[in-house]
Design an enzyme around this catalytic site. Structure first.
Site, short mmCIF file in Angstrom:
data_model
loop_
_atom_site.label_atom_id
_atom_site.label_comp_id
_atom_site.label_asym_id
_atom_site.label_seq_id
_atom_site.Cartn_x
_atom_site.Cartn_y
_atom_site.Cartn_z
NE ARG A 71 -6.44 1.19 0.03
CZ ARG A 71 -6.84 1.62 1.20
NH1 ARG A 71 -6.07 1.51 2.24
NH2 ARG A 71 -8.02 2.15 1.32
NE ARG A 81 -9.22 12.64 2.78
CZ ARG A 81 -9.33 11.33 2.56
NH1 ARG A 81 -10.20 10.87 1.68
NH2 ARG A 81 -8.60 10.48 3.24
CD GLU A 106 -8.87 -0.68 4.21
OE1 GLU A 106 -8.23 -0.53 5.28
OE2 GLU A 106 -9.30 0.27 3.55
CG ASN A 123 -1.86 1.11 1.33
OD1 ASN A 123 -1.85 1.99 0.45
ND2 ASN A 123 -2.68 1.13 2.35
CG HIS A 174 -13.00 4.05 2.66
ND1 HIS A 174 -13.67 5.18 3.08
CD2 HIS A 174 -11.70 4.27 2.92
CE1 HIS A 174 -12.81 6.06 3.56
NE2 HIS A 174 -11.60 5.53 3.47
#
Ligand code: ADP
Length: 401
Positions: A92, A240, A378, A8, A180
């Site tokens: 990823r 964010r 994940e 990742n 996600h």
């Protein structure tokens, strides 16, 4: 031992994990590591399955100027010191565009297609692709698999992914994608073992980490997401803003004289919990603070989750369960309790004792809507996808790498 490397890669760090391949398509985590401080203070850290440290070493800045260099040093450490030669690498990749609805085995053609999505995810996609390219060059026969954050959402009804803008722009790719997805897929695949009947129904999953979004699951498939064209939309996040009137962006440009790149950096780095509190993007710090602005940031975070839950319940035409996951969702007793209060009108009654002990089921037995905590993984999802693509390759021959 047959192993899979999961990568990742971000702008200043490369996180990696090693999974061993067990029988019947299962994988087991063996090593978790990361090279961070790329271009500033590079440092390699890794721990084994039992949490024991395996490496913690610093490098001079010029030794690791970029992501490919970090991959190469981490790879050398794995091969030469830990004696691991992975049979495949799962990456990823944040954006798979509108076509990729599942992971894909990578070749030069796939990389070229994924490069087209750099404009859609400028802060993530280039860094995700950098290690893929360098591994393709240095290990051309090593199988690599791209696993997308967008793919799981490709089961939305077509209408859900439109913006009300001229059709030509939709055709060019200005549409809702959702993110996600690897986290939601992991939760959707885990739920049948926890609550088989509920897994077949209508479930809202709240992934509340430094990035945050919610997904409406119908029979285990994504029906709606709070995120759209980019990972800026929906809930307020660490840095964010979440949903914001596009008129605000116009104002920043026309009245504040901000350039496109200033606005981009502002929206990704200076807003959300950090912007509103003026204190921190870390929920733990905000929870510990007595500052009214920290309290406001938390109140806003929770309020918007409540609003978005109403929207997703409408998309599902009802609700059978609510699931918390990711850093805040898995760990914060107080935030879960406050969100549950917002959901009371939908039929949620939390069990404070079960919530405090981080039980799997944290609602009361008479709660009309059960509430679960399902830790996400994940990386395991990526390892499982990578193995499954390998096993389904016609030429795959275990034991010959
Ligand atoms: P990501 O993978 O997106 O970086 P995580 O899923 O690890 O994010 O979540 C990070 C967030 O989780 C941070 O905002 C952090 O404050 C929050 N978090 C982690 N542990 C706790 C806790 N015990 N209480 C409140 N927030 C927590």
């Amino acid at each position: 031992m047959d192993t899979i490397l999961v990568v990742n890669a971000g702008s200043s760090s490369v996180k990696f994990q090693i999974f061993s391949v067990e029988g019947e398509g299962q994988v087991r985590r063996q090593i978790k590591g990361q090279m961070d401080g790329i271009g500033s203070r590079p440092r390699l850290r890794a721990i084994g399955a039992d949490g024991d440290p395996l490496a913690d070493r610093a490098y001079p800045i010029e030794a690791i100027p970029d992501v490919p260099a970090a991959m190469s040093i981490a790879g050398e450490w794995l091969r030469n010191e830990i004696r691991i030669n992975p049979m495949a690498v799962g990456h990823r990749v944040v954006h798979g565009g509108s076509d990729y609805d599942r992971p894909v085995l990578i070749d030069h053609g796939v990389v070229a297609r994924l490069e087209r999505f750099i404009a859609l995810a400028p802060l993530h996609q280039p860094h995700n692709l950098a290690p893929i390219r360098s591994l393709l060059t240095n290990y051309p026969t090593l199988p690599q698999v791209a696993c997308f954050d967008t793919a799981f959402h490709r089961t939305h009804d077509a209408v859900a992914d439109y913006y009300a803008i001229p059709h030509q722009l939709h055709a060019e790719g200005i549409r809702r994608y959702g993110f996600h997805g690897l986290s939601y897929e992991y939760v959707a695949k885990t739920l049948p073992q926890i609550a088989p009947e509920i897994a077949k129904g209508r479930v809202i999953v709240a992934h509340l980490g430094s990035g945050a979004s919610m997904c409406a699951l119908k029979k285990g498939h994504s029906a709606e997401s709070t995120m759209g064209f980019t990972a800026l939309d929906g809930l307020a996040m660490g840095t964010r803003p979440g949903q914001i009137d596009p008129g605000v962006v116009l104002y920043l440009i026309s009245e504040k004289g901000m350039s496109a790149s200033n606005v981009q950096s502002f929206l990704y780095r200076d807003c959300g919990l950090k912007g509103l509190s003026g204190i921190s993007n870390d929920m733990r710090e905000l929870e510990a603070s007595e500052d009214p602005k920290a309290k406001l940031a938390i109140e806003y975070f929770v309020y918007r989750i409540g609003l978005n839950a109403g929207m997703l319940a409408a998309a599902l035409q009802g609700l059978d369960a609510f699931v918390f996951t990711a850093g805040i969702g898995e760990n914060s007793v107080r935030i879960r309790a406050r969100i549950a209060d917002q959901l009371a009108w939908l039929g949620v009654t939390l069990d404070p004792a079960e919530n405090s002990r981080h039980a799997r089921l944290i609602s009361r037995s008479d709660s009309r809507i059960p509430v679960y905590v399902v830790p996400t993984d994940e990386e395991q999802m990526i390892a499982r996808h990578t193995l499954s693509l390998l096993l389904n390759r016609p030429s795959f021959n275990p034991g010959h790498k």
